[in-house]
Write a protein that holds these residues in place. Structure first.
Motif, PDB file in Angstrom:
ATOM      1  N   GLU A 108      42.356  33.128  29.543  1.00 58.18           N
ATOM      2  CA  GLU A 108      42.772  32.942  30.935  1.00 58.18           C
ATOM      3  C   GLU A 108      43.748  31.777  31.090  1.00 58.18           C
ATOM      4  N   VAL A 109      43.639  30.767  30.221  1.00 60.91           N
ATOM      5  CA  VAL A 109      44.582  29.643  30.271  1.00 60.91           C
ATOM      6  C   VAL A 109      46.016  30.153  30.189  1.00 60.91           C
ATOM      7  N   PHE A 110      46.229  31.169  29.358  1.00 60.41           N
ATOM      8  CA  PHE A 110      47.578  31.667  29.119  1.00 60.41           C
ATOM      9  C   PHE A 110      47.995  32.760  30.104  1.00 60.41           C
ATOM     10  N   SER A 111      47.096  33.174  30.985  1.00 64.92           N
ATOM     11  CA  SER A 111      47.457  34.198  31.975  1.00 64.92           C
ATOM     12  C   SER A 111      47.322  33.709  33.417  1.00 64.92           C
ATOM     13  N   ARG A 112      46.695  32.551  33.628  1.00 61.27           N
ATOM     14  CA  ARG A 112      46.518  32.009  34.976  1.00 61.27           C
ATOM     15  C   ARG A 112      47.870  31.737  35.627  1.00 61.27           C
ATOM     16  N   CYS A 113      47.982  32.029  36.910  1.00 58.18           N
ATOM     17  CA  CYS A 113      49.208  31.701  37.634  1.00 58.18           C
ATOM     18  C   CYS A 113      48.914  31.641  39.127  1.00 58.18           C
ATOM     19  N   THR A 114      49.867  31.101  39.871  1.00 58.71           N
ATOM     20  CA  THR A 114      49.800  31.100  41.329  1.00 58.71           C
ATOM     21  C   THR A 114      50.422  32.389  41.847  1.00 58.71           C
ATOM     22  N   ASP A 115      49.690  33.089  42.696  1.00 62.87           N
ATOM     23  CA  ASP A 115      50.197  34.337  43.271  1.00 62.87           C
ATOM     24  C   ASP A 115      50.350  34.147  44.780  1.00 62.87           C
ATOM     25  N   ARG A 116      51.587  33.939  45.229  1.00 66.74           N
ATOM     26  CA  ARG A 116      51.860  33.713  46.648  1.00 66.74           C
ATOM     27  C   ARG A 116      52.157  35.005  47.403  1.00 66.74           C
ATOM     28  N   GLY A 117      52.060  36.142  46.732  1.00 62.36           N
ATOM     29  CA  GLY A 117      52.307  37.417  47.395  1.00 62.36           C
ATOM     30  C   GLY A 117      51.155  37.817  48.301  1.00 62.36           C
ATOM     31  N   LEU A 118      51.307  38.942  48.973  1.00 64.07           N
ATOM     32  CA  LEU A 118      50.254  39.448  49.850  1.00 64.07           C
ATOM     33  C   LEU A 118      49.216  40.196  49.023  1.00 64.07           C
ATOM     34  N   TYR A 119      47.947  40.090  49.437  1.00 63.47           N
ATOM     35  CA  TYR A 119      46.843  40.731  48.728  1.00 63.47           C
ATOM     36  C   TYR A 119      46.364  41.962  49.496  1.00 63.47           C
ATOM     37  N   ARG A 120      45.517  42.743  48.830  1.00 65.40           N
ATOM     38  CA  ARG A 120      44.943  43.939  49.457  1.00 65.40           C
ATOM     39  C   ARG A 120      43.642  43.552  50.162  1.00 65.40           C
ATOM     40  N   LYS A 121      43.707  43.403  51.472  1.00 71.43           N
ATOM     41  CA  LYS A 121      42.556  42.909  52.222  1.00 71.43           C
ATOM     42  C   LYS A 121      41.363  43.858  52.149  1.00 71.43           C
ATOM     43  N   SER A 122      41.628  45.151  52.025  1.00 68.18           N
ATOM     44  CA  SER A 122      40.535  46.129  52.030  1.00 68.18           C
ATOM     45  C   SER A 122      39.695  46.070  50.762  1.00 68.18           C
ATOM     46  N   LEU A 123      40.214  45.433  49.715  1.00 66.54           N
ATOM     47  CA  LEU A 123      39.493  45.361  48.443  1.00 66.54           C
ATOM     48  C   LEU A 123      38.778  44.015  48.370  1.00 66.54           C
ATOM     49  N   GLN A 124      37.477  44.030  48.638  1.00 64.28           N
ATOM     50  CA  GLN A 124      36.700  42.802  48.738  1.00 64.28           C
ATOM     51  C   GLN A 124      36.272  42.275  47.364  1.00 64.28           C
ATOM     52  N   VAL A 125      36.060  40.972  47.291  1.00 60.48           N
ATOM     53  CA  VAL A 125      35.540  40.351  46.075  1.00 60.48           C
ATOM     54  C   VAL A 125      34.047  40.660  46.000  1.00 60.48           C
ATOM     55  N   ASN A 126      33.609  41.271  44.897  1.00 66.14           N
ATOM     56  CA  ASN A 126      32.211  41.701  44.817  1.00 66.14           C
ATOM     57  C   ASN A 126      31.271  40.518  44.587  1.00 66.14           C
ATOM     58  N   GLU A 127      29.989  40.756  44.834  1.00 59.60           N
ATOM     59  CA  GLU A 127      28.994  39.690  44.765  1.00 59.60           C
ATOM     60  C   GLU A 127      28.874  39.098  43.364  1.00 59.60           C
ATOM     61  N   ALA A 128      28.992  39.934  42.344  1.00 57.54           N
ATOM     62  CA  ALA A 128      28.879  39.431  40.972  1.00 57.54           C
ATOM     63  C   ALA A 128      29.990  38.427  40.672  1.00 57.54           C
ATOM     64  N   ASP A 129      31.210  38.731  41.108  1.00 58.68           N
ATOM     65  CA  ASP A 129      32.326  37.817  40.869  1.00 58.68           C
ATOM     66  C   ASP A 129      32.203  36.560  41.726  1.00 58.68           C
ATOM     67  N   ARG A 130      31.710  36.708  42.934  1.00 62.17           N
ATOM     68  CA  ARG A 130      31.490  35.528  43.778  1.00 62.17           C
ATOM     69  C   ARG A 130      30.499  34.570  43.126  1.00 62.17           C
ATOM     70  N   LYS A 131      29.457  35.123  42.521  1.00 60.52           N
ATOM     71  CA  LYS A 131      28.470  34.274  41.844  1.00 60.52           C
ATOM     72  C   LYS A 131      29.093  33.578  40.633  1.00 60.52           C
ATOM     73  N   LYS A 132      29.933  34.297  39.890  1.00 62.50           N
ATOM     74  CA  LYS A 132      30.600  33.682  38.742  1.00 62.50           C
ATOM     75  C   LYS A 132      31.485  32.517  39.189  1.00 62.50           C
ATOM     76  N   LEU A 133      32.181  32.700  40.294  1.00 63.10           N
ATOM     77  CA  LEU A 133      33.027  31.629  40.818  1.00 63.10           C
ATOM     78  C   LEU A 133      32.184  30.434  41.251  1.00 63.10           C
ATOM     79  N   ASP A 134      31.089  30.712  41.925  1.00 62.86           N
ATOM     80  CA  ASP A 134      30.202  29.643  42.369  1.00 62.86           C
ATOM     81  C   ASP A 134      29.610  28.903  41.173  1.00 62.86           C
TER      82      ASP A 134
END
Length: 356
Positions: A108-134
């Protein structure tokens, strides 16, 4: 350690984010030790009060190097004295393990970037990924991650960031800094730093307008006549936020440690990248608050200071972890799933960061 191994660690380090992508770092290789220091010639932006943004960038560099070292079967020891004494370089020593470790974000170090474009609002972040972030944020002591899910929270969050950005777009020093780091045409390819026009995430029709607005006197006149700063904030942050599925903050409890803030920010970002999420930091408001706390708001008018203090109170109202004393806002983000692949910021070659 071989020099090539050290260069690989440095390559990972320089992929960290920095204020306006100015990459203000210098490295010195000393046997099995690596020293990191700041390049004062690439600092001094209004968004870098008391070197706050630069120190956070150094923290992100340390996090990237740590993750890359893990993937190479190395452990990193950071001299605590060099971290606390800002006048000396940060000194890292590496020790080999018997085998490579799997608990790292080196890819991920070599693929991380800032994305200033518009996102797809209808596609929600799932609970499993939210927990990983937390979990990623809480893996460092005294940090908390807040998701703003309720409509009233999202509206308040969006209003706070929008109002902070109207200050940003009506401030002469910030305006001049922005144009100093903005790279039009092939200038980005030549300099390998700054903000390339392709990374701004705006429609191509706005690029000629940005060129036209370079003189501050013209921008200031349009701010007064037609509220240009409101229009810029609407397109710059309001529209991206209202079309993002998730808005989040990282808050720290305890005294400010901006190197550590940078590590927490980058660890969150790397985990988000691992989850396939696009990320944009919303840095104006956090760095404005840092300016209030580190240099008493120097460079802001009394009216702007009062406005920022009111925005801070509004932020505390929607962020329980920010209530009380000794709380620090590390960073705000919008996260989601991009509509198209972002353009990545450029980096200078490793050799340009080396010093004897």
């Amino acid at each position: 350690m071989l020099r090539d191994e050290m260069l690989k660690l440095i390559q990972a380090g320089i992929l960290a984010p920095s204020a306006d992508n100015m990459q203000p770092w210098k490295f010195r290789i000393d046997g099995d030790c690596l020293e990191l220091s700041l390049d004062r010639n690439l600092m001094g932006l209004f968004f870098d009060p008391a070197d706050v943004a630069s120190k956070m960038g150094c923290g992100a560099v340390l996090e990237n190097i740590d993750q890359q070292a893990r993937s190479m079967g190395l452990s990193i020891d950071i001299d605590p004295y060099s971290v606390t004494d800002q006048s000396t370089p940060i000194r890292m020593t590496f020790t080999a393990h018997d085998q490579q470790r799997s608990d790292h974000y080196a890819t991920e170090v070599f693929s991380r970037c800032t994305d200033r474009g518009l996102y797809r609002k209808s596609l929600q972040v799932n609970e499993a990924d939210r927990k990983k972030l937390d979990d990623a944020v809480r893996s460092l002591s005294d940090y908390s991650l807040t998701f703003y899910d309720l409509d009233n929270q999202r509206k308040a969050f969006t209003k706070i960031v929008y109002k902070a950005d109207t200050i940003r777009f009506s401030h002469e020093a910030i305006h001049n800094d922005f144009y100093d780091v903005l790279r039009f045409g092939d200038h980005a390819e030549k300099s390998k730093d700054g903000l390339a026009q392709e990374t701004l995430g705006i429609e191509s029709v706005f690029i000629p307008i940005l060129r036209y607005l370079r003189p501050w006197r013209l921008t200031h006149l349009l701010n007064r006549m037609v509220g240009l700063h409101h229009m810029m904030a609407l397109r710059g942050v309001w529209l991206p936020m209202v079309t993002s599925p998730s808005l989040v903050s990282i808050v720290h409890t305890g005294p400010a440690d901006y190197l550590d803030f940078g590590r927490a920010m980058e660890r969150f970002w790397l985990q988000a990248t691992s989850c396939g999420l696009s990320v944009q930091p919303l840095g104006a408001f956090p760095l404005f608050l840092a300016r209030l706390s580190t240099v008493d708001g120097e460079g802001f008018s009394d009216t702007q200071i009062s406005q920022l203090e009111r925005l801070e109170e509004a932020f505390a109202d929607i962020t329980p972890s920010y209530q009380g004393t000794d709380r620090q806002l590390v960073m705000l983000f919008r996260i989601g799933y991009s509509k198209c692949a972002p353009n990545r910021s450029m980096r200078r070659t490793v050799e340009t960061f080396l010093s004897e």
